[in-house]
Design a protein around this motif. Structure first.
Motif, PDB file in Angstrom:
ATOM      1  N   LEU A  98     -14.503  89.955  83.077  1.00  0.00           N
ATOM      2  CA  LEU A  98     -14.792  91.270  83.007  1.00  0.00           C
ATOM      3  C   LEU A  98     -15.806  91.840  83.902  1.00  0.00           C
ATOM      4  O   LEU A  98     -15.928  93.096  84.286  1.00  0.00           O
ATOM      5  N   GLY A  99     -16.907  90.972  84.150  1.00  0.00           N
ATOM      6  CA  GLY A  99     -17.891  91.449  85.032  1.00  0.00           C
ATOM      7  C   GLY A  99     -17.550  91.817  86.486  1.00  0.00           C
ATOM      8  O   GLY A  99     -17.971  92.745  87.079  1.00  0.00           O
ATOM      9  N   GLN A 100     -16.622  90.619  86.879  1.00  0.00           N
ATOM     10  CA  GLN A 100     -16.131  90.957  88.242  1.00  0.00           C
ATOM     11  C   GLN A 100     -15.351  92.292  88.522  1.00  0.00           C
ATOM     12  O   GLN A 100     -15.269  93.085  89.526  1.00  0.00           O
ATOM     13  N   ILE A 101     -14.305  92.512  87.347  1.00  0.00           N
ATOM     14  CA  ILE A 101     -13.445  93.653  87.445  1.00  0.00           C
ATOM     15  C   ILE A 101     -14.338  94.883  87.356  1.00  0.00           C
ATOM     16  O   ILE A 101     -14.194  96.039  88.148  1.00  0.00           O
ATOM     17  N   THR A 102     -15.384  95.080  86.311  1.00  0.00           N
ATOM     18  CA  THR A 102     -16.308  96.182  85.994  1.00  0.00           C
ATOM     19  C   THR A 102     -17.389  96.476  86.964  1.00  0.00           C
ATOM     20  O   THR A 102     -17.740  97.532  87.285  1.00  0.00           O
ATOM     21  N   ARG A 103     -17.954  95.224  87.523  1.00  0.00           N
ATOM     22  CA  ARG A 103     -19.368  95.471  88.412  1.00  0.00           C
ATOM     23  C   ARG A 103     -20.217  95.878  87.515  1.00  0.00           C
ATOM     24  O   ARG A 103     -21.199  96.571  88.159  1.00  0.00           O
ATOM     25  N   GLU A 104     -20.214  95.905  86.138  1.00  0.00           N
ATOM     26  CA  GLU A 104     -21.312  96.454  85.502  1.00  0.00           C
ATOM     27  C   GLU A 104     -22.050  95.292  84.569  1.00  0.00           C
ATOM     28  O   GLU A 104     -21.404  93.999  84.611  1.00  0.00           O
ATOM     29  N   ASN A 105     -22.866  95.468  83.614  1.00  0.00           N
ATOM     30  CA  ASN A 105     -23.346  94.373  82.684  1.00  0.00           C
ATOM     31  C   ASN A 105     -22.379  94.193  81.680  1.00  0.00           C
ATOM     32  O   ASN A 105     -21.793  95.041  81.218  1.00  0.00           O
ATOM     33  N   VAL A 106     -22.601  92.844  81.585  1.00  0.00           N
ATOM     34  CA  VAL A 106     -21.494  92.337  80.275  1.00  0.00           C
ATOM     35  C   VAL A 106     -22.279  91.516  79.429  1.00  0.00           C
ATOM     36  O   VAL A 106     -23.009  90.679  79.775  1.00  0.00           O
ATOM     37  N   GLN A 107     -22.162  91.735  78.191  1.00  0.00           N
ATOM     38  CA  GLN A 107     -22.837  91.250  76.944  1.00  0.00           C
ATOM     39  C   GLN A 107     -22.056  90.447  76.178  1.00  0.00           C
ATOM     40  O   GLN A 107     -21.127  90.932  75.641  1.00  0.00           O
ATOM     41  N   LEU A 108     -22.819  89.376  75.362  1.00  0.00           N
ATOM     42  CA  LEU A 108     -22.051  88.736  74.302  1.00  0.00           C
ATOM     43  C   LEU A 108     -23.158  88.588  73.520  1.00  0.00           C
ATOM     44  O   LEU A 108     -24.138  88.067  73.456  1.00  0.00           O
ATOM     45  N   ALA A 109     -22.812  89.095  72.154  1.00  0.00           N
ATOM     46  CA  ALA A 109     -23.793  89.171  71.196  1.00  0.00           C
ATOM     47  C   ALA A 109     -23.223  88.557  69.566  1.00  0.00           C
ATOM     48  O   ALA A 109     -22.167  88.763  69.318  1.00  0.00           O
ATOM     49  N   ALA A 225     -22.809 100.334  81.259  1.00  0.00           N
ATOM     50  CA  ALA A 225     -22.546 101.177  82.428  1.00  0.00           C
ATOM     51  C   ALA A 225     -23.480 102.269  82.752  1.00  0.00           C
ATOM     52  O   ALA A 225     -23.946 102.927  81.643  1.00  0.00           O
ATOM     53  N   HIS A 226     -23.475 102.798  83.774  1.00  0.00           N
ATOM     54  CA  HIS A 226     -23.971 104.235  83.942  1.00  0.00           C
ATOM     55  C   HIS A 226     -23.516 105.220  83.339  1.00  0.00           C
ATOM     56  O   HIS A 226     -22.441 105.396  83.433  1.00  0.00           O
ATOM     57  N   ALA A 227     -24.350 106.018  82.457  1.00  0.00           N
ATOM     58  CA  ALA A 227     -23.612 106.992  81.642  1.00  0.00           C
ATOM     59  C   ALA A 227     -23.140 108.384  82.472  1.00  0.00           C
ATOM     60  O   ALA A 227     -22.214 108.719  81.897  1.00  0.00           O
ATOM     61  N   ASP A 228     -23.741 108.339  83.842  1.00  0.00           N
ATOM     62  CA  ASP A 228     -23.103 109.648  84.665  1.00  0.00           C
ATOM     63  C   ASP A 228     -22.037 109.045  85.320  1.00  0.00           C
ATOM     64  O   ASP A 228     -21.208 110.186  85.856  1.00  0.00           O
ATOM     65  N   SER A 229     -21.328 107.985  85.397  1.00  0.00           N
ATOM     66  CA  SER A 229     -20.294 107.705  86.106  1.00  0.00           C
ATOM     67  C   SER A 229     -19.386 106.937  85.352  1.00  0.00           C
ATOM     68  O   SER A 229     -18.044 106.797  85.939  1.00  0.00           O
ATOM     69  N   ALA A 230     -19.733 106.281  84.359  1.00  0.00           N
ATOM     70  CA  ALA A 230     -18.526 105.300  83.544  1.00  0.00           C
ATOM     71  C   ALA A 230     -17.684 106.236  82.766  1.00  0.00           C
ATOM     72  O   ALA A 230     -17.811 107.185  82.392  1.00  0.00           O
ATOM     73  N   ASN A 231     -16.404 105.608  82.451  1.00  0.00           N
ATOM     74  CA  ASN A 231     -15.277 106.250  81.762  1.00  0.00           C
ATOM     75  C   ASN A 231     -15.206 105.257  80.400  1.00  0.00           C
ATOM     76  O   ASN A 231     -14.310 104.172  80.704  1.00  0.00           O
ATOM     77  N   PRO A 232     -15.792 105.548  79.563  1.00  0.00           N
ATOM     78  CA  PRO A 232     -15.474 104.559  78.259  1.00  0.00           C
ATOM     79  C   PRO A 232     -14.075 104.339  77.895  1.00  0.00           C
ATOM     80  O   PRO A 232     -13.643 103.326  77.491  1.00  0.00           O
ATOM     81  N   HIS A 233     -13.270 105.319  78.068  1.00  0.00           N
ATOM     82  CA  HIS A 233     -11.954 105.293  77.944  1.00  0.00           C
ATOM     83  C   HIS A 233     -11.126 104.129  78.863  1.00  0.00           C
ATOM     84  O   HIS A 233     -10.182 103.640  78.582  1.00  0.00           O
ATOM     85  N   ALA A 234     -11.571 104.327  79.906  1.00  0.00           N
ATOM     86  CA  ALA A 234     -10.978 103.216  80.863  1.00  0.00           C
ATOM     87  C   ALA A 234     -11.457 101.918  80.785  1.00  0.00           C
ATOM     88  O   ALA A 234     -10.855 100.725  80.875  1.00  0.00           O
ATOM     89  N   LEU A 235     -13.056 101.550  80.397  1.00  0.00           N
ATOM     90  CA  LEU A 235     -13.364 100.525  80.306  1.00  0.00           C
ATOM     91  C   LEU A 235     -13.035  99.815  78.649  1.00  0.00           C
ATOM     92  O   LEU A 235     -12.975  98.637  78.735  1.00  0.00           O
TER      93      LEU A 235
END
Length: 259
Positions: A98-109, A225-235
């Protein structure tokens, strides 16, 4: 400022030893004996005796300058927790993908009573800064993983969480219990939670539930992800695929369709 509780006359040795360990925090990972005494609220003589015993067992380590820190023996014990290292090891391949695909922070909680506890976090290249750390805690209601875990928690847990004073992290932090109840209902309907700039004004979190062998929700996965560039529907579908992969590896029986 003293962080520990004042010791009562009937306080057990175990409780006092835990007070010593609780003196250590992310802000103060290394302490001298006098600081341990002050932060734990224990008399210096009591702190000295307990610190010596904890160091002998390996719960604490002492360096050549007389500073103490948490010892590796506690990590060995903590690794046996089924919701800790075992869950992390199962989830790590999916989190990495998931991190490699999105290049964003990935968390497990996971949820611990009324808090989120972060089991793993992978930082993406150029990803937005986050306030979380592995082993750290955060409130349930403002975070994506917290909203997922609260949405699937028992009703009494939800009401206790919503009865707490809800901190205002940003101007977008949800603090109305009625509004949060509607959000939790939407999370249960869609299987996805979106926390849009509720913790910091530059981050959006998209989270999905992880199910255990009995199909109960045992954890949550998120991308921050960055709020100004992320697309929640795509993520959202990417996060759901990762969460479902972890769930199946844990023995859950889920439908193959991604909502």
């Amino acid at each position: 400022m003293q962080r520990g509780k004042t010791t009562s006359p009937g306080c057990s040795v175990t409780a006092r030893a835990l007070q010593v360990l609780e003196a250590f925090t992310p802000a103060h990972p290394v302490l001298r004996l006098a600081e341990i005494s002050r932060h734990s609220g224990l008399p210096l003589s009591t702190a000295h005796r307990l610190v010596k015993q904890l160091t002998g067992w390996g719960a604490l380590e002492r360096d050549a300058e007389g500073n103490y820190r948490i010892g590796l023996r506690l990590w060995e014990i903590a690794s046996l927790a089924p919701r800790g290292l075992g869950l992390r090891e199962t989830a790590l391949p999916y989190l990495s993908d998931l991190g490699q695909i999105t290049r964003e922070n990935v968390q497990l909680a996971v949820r611990e009573d009324l808090s989120v506890v972060y089991v793993e976090r992978l930082a993406g290249s150029g990803a937005v800064q986050v306030l979380t750390r592995v082993g750290g805690r955060f409130a349930l209601t403002p975070t994506g993983v917290g909203l997922v875990l609260l949405a699937y928690a028992p009703a009494d847990v939800q009401e206790r969480a919503l009865a707490l004073p809800l901190a205002r992290h940003t101007e977008r932090t949800l603090r109305s219990p009625d509004r949060i109840r509607r959000v939790l209902a939407e999370v249960r309907r869609t299987g996805v939670a979106v926390s849009d700039r509720q913790v910091t004004m530059d981050a959006v979190s998209v989270a999905a539930p992880v199910h255990g062998p009995e199909n109960n929700v045992v954890a949550a996965v998120s991308v921050v992800a960055h709020a100004d560039s992320a697309n929640p529907h795509a993520l959202a579908p990417l996060v759901q695929v990762a969460a479902r992969g972890i769930s199946r590896s844990l023995g859950a029986r889920l439908q193959s369709r991604v909502d």
